[in-house]
Design a protein around this motif. Structure first.
Motif, PDB file in Angstrom:
ATOM      1  N   LEU A   1      67.201  48.313 -37.395  1.00  0.00           N
ATOM      2  CA  LEU A   1      67.176  48.908 -36.075  1.00  0.00           C
ATOM      3  C   LEU A   1      66.361  48.920 -35.740  1.00  0.00           C
ATOM      4  N   SER A   2      65.167  46.914 -35.504  1.00  0.00           N
ATOM      5  CA  SER A   2      63.909  47.664 -34.387  1.00  0.00           C
ATOM      6  C   SER A   2      64.548  46.228 -33.057  1.00  0.00           C
ATOM      7  N   GLY A   3      63.581  46.539 -31.905  1.00  0.00           N
ATOM      8  CA  GLY A   3      63.889  45.540 -30.893  1.00  0.00           C
ATOM      9  C   GLY A   3      65.480  47.088 -29.871  1.00  0.00           C
ATOM     10  N   LEU A   4      65.725  47.639 -30.842  1.00  0.00           N
ATOM     11  CA  LEU A   4      66.800  48.647 -29.909  1.00  0.00           C
ATOM     12  C   LEU A   4      66.348  49.282 -28.443  1.00  0.00           C
ATOM     13  N   PRO A   5      67.524  49.440 -27.606  1.00  0.00           N
ATOM     14  CA  PRO A   5      67.237  50.740 -26.614  1.00  0.00           C
ATOM     15  C   PRO A   5      66.710  51.905 -26.998  1.00  0.00           C
ATOM     16  N   PRO A   6      65.787  52.646 -26.096  1.00  0.00           N
ATOM     17  CA  PRO A   6      65.921  53.985 -26.520  1.00  0.00           C
ATOM     18  C   PRO A   6      67.033  54.482 -27.126  1.00  0.00           C
ATOM     19  N   ALA A   7      67.237  55.466 -27.813  1.00  0.00           N
ATOM     20  CA  ALA A   7      68.320  56.518 -28.039  1.00  0.00           C
ATOM     21  C   ALA A   7      68.300  57.574 -28.227  1.00  0.00           C
ATOM     22  N   PHE A   8      69.018  58.588 -27.774  1.00  0.00           N
ATOM     23  CA  PHE A   8      69.718  59.765 -27.700  1.00  0.00           C
ATOM     24  C   PHE A   8      70.685  60.014 -28.400  1.00  0.00           C
ATOM     25  N   VAL A   9      69.571  60.746 -29.303  1.00  0.00           N
ATOM     26  CA  VAL A   9      71.584  61.675 -30.612  1.00  0.00           C
ATOM     27  C   VAL A   9      71.437  63.100 -30.580  1.00  0.00           C
ATOM     28  N   SER A  10      72.376  63.178 -30.634  1.00  0.00           N
ATOM     29  CA  SER A  10      72.598  64.454 -30.575  1.00  0.00           C
ATOM     30  C   SER A  10      73.762  65.016 -31.057  1.00  0.00           C
ATOM     31  N   VAL A  11      73.823  66.119 -32.308  1.00  0.00           N
ATOM     32  CA  VAL A  11      74.482  66.225 -33.002  1.00  0.00           C
ATOM     33  C   VAL A  11      74.234  67.679 -33.817  1.00  0.00           C
ATOM     34  N   GLY A  12      75.282  68.406 -34.337  1.00  0.00           N
ATOM     35  CA  GLY A  12      75.678  70.062 -34.637  1.00  0.00           C
ATOM     36  C   GLY A  12      75.551  69.897 -35.708  1.00  0.00           C
ATOM     37  N   ALA A  13      74.691  70.885 -36.397  1.00  0.00           N
ATOM     38  CA  ALA A  13      73.898  71.384 -37.828  1.00  0.00           C
ATOM     39  C   ALA A  13      75.467  71.312 -37.972  1.00  0.00           C
ATOM     40  N   ALA A  14      76.243  72.104 -37.796  1.00  0.00           N
ATOM     41  CA  ALA A  14      77.638  72.237 -38.552  1.00  0.00           C
ATOM     42  C   ALA A  14      79.032  71.524 -38.571  1.00  0.00           C
TER      43      ALA A  14
ATOM     44  N   VAL B   1      80.567  66.904 -40.451  1.00  0.00           N
ATOM     45  CA  VAL B   1      79.906  66.019 -40.666  1.00  0.00           C
ATOM     46  C   VAL B   1      79.023  65.044 -40.174  1.00  0.00           C
ATOM     47  N   PHE B   2      78.670  64.258 -39.352  1.00  0.00           N
ATOM     48  CA  PHE B   2      78.309  63.457 -38.366  1.00  0.00           C
ATOM     49  C   PHE B   2      76.582  64.144 -39.257  1.00  0.00           C
ATOM     50  N   ARG B   3      76.283  65.107 -39.457  1.00  0.00           N
ATOM     51  CA  ARG B   3      74.888  65.800 -38.518  1.00  0.00           C
ATOM     52  C   ARG B   3      73.876  64.716 -39.737  1.00  0.00           C
ATOM     53  N   ASP B   4      74.218  64.843 -40.800  1.00  0.00           N
ATOM     54  CA  ASP B   4      73.007  63.594 -41.995  1.00  0.00           C
ATOM     55  C   ASP B   4      72.737  62.375 -41.699  1.00  0.00           C
ATOM     56  N   GLU B   5      73.933  61.560 -41.159  1.00  0.00           N
ATOM     57  CA  GLU B   5      73.536  60.018 -40.952  1.00  0.00           C
ATOM     58  C   GLU B   5      74.010  60.351 -39.331  1.00  0.00           C
ATOM     59  N   ALA B   6      73.657  61.081 -38.260  1.00  0.00           N
ATOM     60  CA  ALA B   6      72.992  60.794 -37.203  1.00  0.00           C
ATOM     61  C   ALA B   6      71.256  61.024 -37.713  1.00  0.00           C
ATOM     62  N   VAL B   7      71.126  62.029 -38.190  1.00  0.00           N
ATOM     63  CA  VAL B   7      69.611  62.184 -38.151  1.00  0.00           C
ATOM     64  C   VAL B   7      69.044  60.764 -39.119  1.00  0.00           C
ATOM     65  N   ASP B   8      69.942  60.355 -39.947  1.00  0.00           N
ATOM     66  CA  ASP B   8      69.072  58.780 -40.704  1.00  0.00           C
ATOM     67  C   ASP B   8      68.380  58.147 -39.766  1.00  0.00           C
ATOM     68  N   TYR B   9      69.743  57.960 -38.954  1.00  0.00           N
ATOM     69  CA  TYR B   9      69.590  56.726 -37.884  1.00  0.00           C
ATOM     70  C   TYR B   9      68.506  56.407 -36.809  1.00  0.00           C
ATOM     71  N   ALA B  10      68.665  58.072 -36.683  1.00  0.00           N
ATOM     72  CA  ALA B  10      67.308  58.697 -35.642  1.00  0.00           C
ATOM     73  C   ALA B  10      65.872  57.575 -36.583  1.00  0.00           C
ATOM     74  N   THR B  11      66.431  58.515 -37.260  1.00  0.00           N
ATOM     75  CA  THR B  11      64.966  58.569 -38.024  1.00  0.00           C
ATOM     76  C   THR B  11      64.681  56.873 -38.496  1.00  0.00           C
ATOM     77  N   ARG B  12      65.171  56.078 -38.568  1.00  0.00           N
ATOM     78  CA  ARG B  12      65.431  54.537 -39.072  1.00  0.00           C
ATOM     79  C   ARG B  12      65.393  53.907 -37.920  1.00  0.00           C
ATOM     80  N   ILE B  13      64.993  54.460 -36.931  1.00  0.00           N
ATOM     81  CA  ILE B  13      65.171  53.845 -35.393  1.00  0.00           C
ATOM     82  C   ILE B  13      63.045  53.967 -35.274  1.00  0.00           C
ATOM     83  N   TRP B  14      62.998  55.079 -35.601  1.00  0.00           N
ATOM     84  CA  TRP B  14      61.263  55.365 -35.771  1.00  0.00           C
ATOM     85  C   TRP B  14      60.835  54.729 -36.307  1.00  0.00           C
ATOM     86  N   ALA B  15      61.076  54.798 -38.133  1.00  0.00           N
ATOM     87  CA  ALA B  15      60.421  53.717 -39.241  1.00  0.00           C
ATOM     88  C   ALA B  15      59.694  52.522 -38.322  1.00  0.00           C
TER      89      ALA B  15
END
Length: 342
Positions: free
Chosen positions: A264-277, A279-293
């Motif tokens: 996930l390197s070399g991507l444009p800046p991402a805005f990731v927004s999701v509800g805590a309640a 289905v998509f919460r955990d995969e959205a958090v993971d995607y942002a985390t992997r961009i930071w990594a």
């Protein structure tokens, strides 16, 4: 692959994790959404019935725009190699437009429902707020058109939008791709394709409650199995329609399910927004985390008690107003504009 709970080694089903409670202020909007949209459970045999019902809920561009100072045109542009043309609707503020920000919008609907006018009202608001030129893309739906048809259509439309930036009045250095749910997942896919294929350059990717991972195995996916809107079973149906027998295997392309991307390197800046309640919460958090990594830029917001698409159905709730404010803040920073309130 089904939406049933996983089993322990002795064959017993594991209990569903306790779900995060909804924000009480959002619950009336959730109930209305369920009544309006989810009258027919989304299963393999009900996709067409759901699609027909959903179509009755989406107003035309003419109805949405009315007498607002926005002009629009429907255009057919070259599609992927060997595929039909792709339809876009281009919107711009009335009058002469030069060097405007560009907003390339991808609609939601789980890859199986909807059309390019779904969510158009919000896009019109952004056109007026930012003085932007926008395009919303019509892509082929599953199961009639399995992956990678949808992502390739969206990328083809982006190529045309960026390639015609000068005549559209768009600053090519300020183009953002974005969408919600399936539209968020396809926007992430388009950003990956643009990186891997040498352009177009993107100023950002706006991923709202994005549909990213075909495996449907996160804690949040199991928390919302039979609960809320777009639950685990709906998600299971949609991914199966998109991917068929490849689903859950190593054959799945990151252009179909962006969470499958190893890099996930070399991507444009991402805005990731999701509800805590939702289905998509955990995969959205993971995607942002992997961009930071990778040293990349991502701005992540997880909204307490938020169901899938909560801000659209409960716009006056405090959490929805907060979500809208940070979205506008990110767009203003990425696009280098000051939004005009309407």
């Amino acid at each position: 692959m089904t939406a049933t709970a996983p089993r322990t080694p002795d064959g017993e089903r594991t209990p569903r994790p306790r779900p995060v409670p909804y924000d009480p202020e959002l619950e009336p909007g959730l109930a209305h959404c369920r009544e309006l949209i989810e009258r027919i459970p989304l299963r393999a045999g009900t996709i067409l019935a759901n699609r027909a019902h959903f179509a009755t809920l989406v107003p035309s561009a003419e109805e949405v725009i009315g007498d607002l100072p926005v002009t629009y045109e429907h255009v057919a542009v070259p599609g992927p190699a060997g595929a039909p043309d792709v339809e876009l609707t281009v919107l711009r503020p009335r009058g002469t437009v030069r060097d405007a920000p560009g907003l390339y919008s991808v609609h939601g609907g789980g890859m199986v429902l909807g059309n390019r006018f779904f969510g158009l009202a919000g896009l019109v608001e952004d056109v007026l707020r930012y003085g932007a030129v926008a395009a919303t893309v019509e892509y082929r739906l599953a199961p009639e058109h399995p992956a990678p048809a949808a992502a390739e259509d969206c990328y083809a439309g982006l190529l045309w939008f960026a390639g015609h930036a000068a005549e559209l009045g768009v600053d090519p250095a300020r183009v953002v791709v974005g969408g919600a749910s399936a539209g968020g997942g396809l926007s992430a896919a388009v950003a990956l394709m643009a990186r891997d294929r040498g352009g177009p350059a993107l100023a950002g990717q706006l991923l709202d409650c994005p549909m990213l991972d075909d495996r449907n195995e996160t804690v949040s996916s199991r928390q919302y199995d039979g609960i809320g809107i777009w639950d685990r079973a709906n998600n299971d149906t949609a991914w199966a329609a998109l991917l068929g027998a490849d689903r859950g295997t190593d054959a799945v392309s990151p252009y179909a399910a962006p969470s499958r991307a190893r890099d996930l390197s070399g991507l444009p800046p991402a805005f990731v927004s999701v509800g805590a309640a939702e289905v998509f919460r955990d995969e959205a958090v993971d995607y942002a985390t992997r961009i930071w990594a990778t040293g990349g830029q991502a701005e992540l917001h997880v909204w307490s008690g938020g169901f899938h698409g909560f801000s659209g159905f409960s716009p006056d709730a405090e959490v929805s107003r907060a979500a809208g404010a940070v979205r506008h803040s990110w767009l203003e920073r990425v696009l280098g504009v000051t939004g005009r309130s309407r």
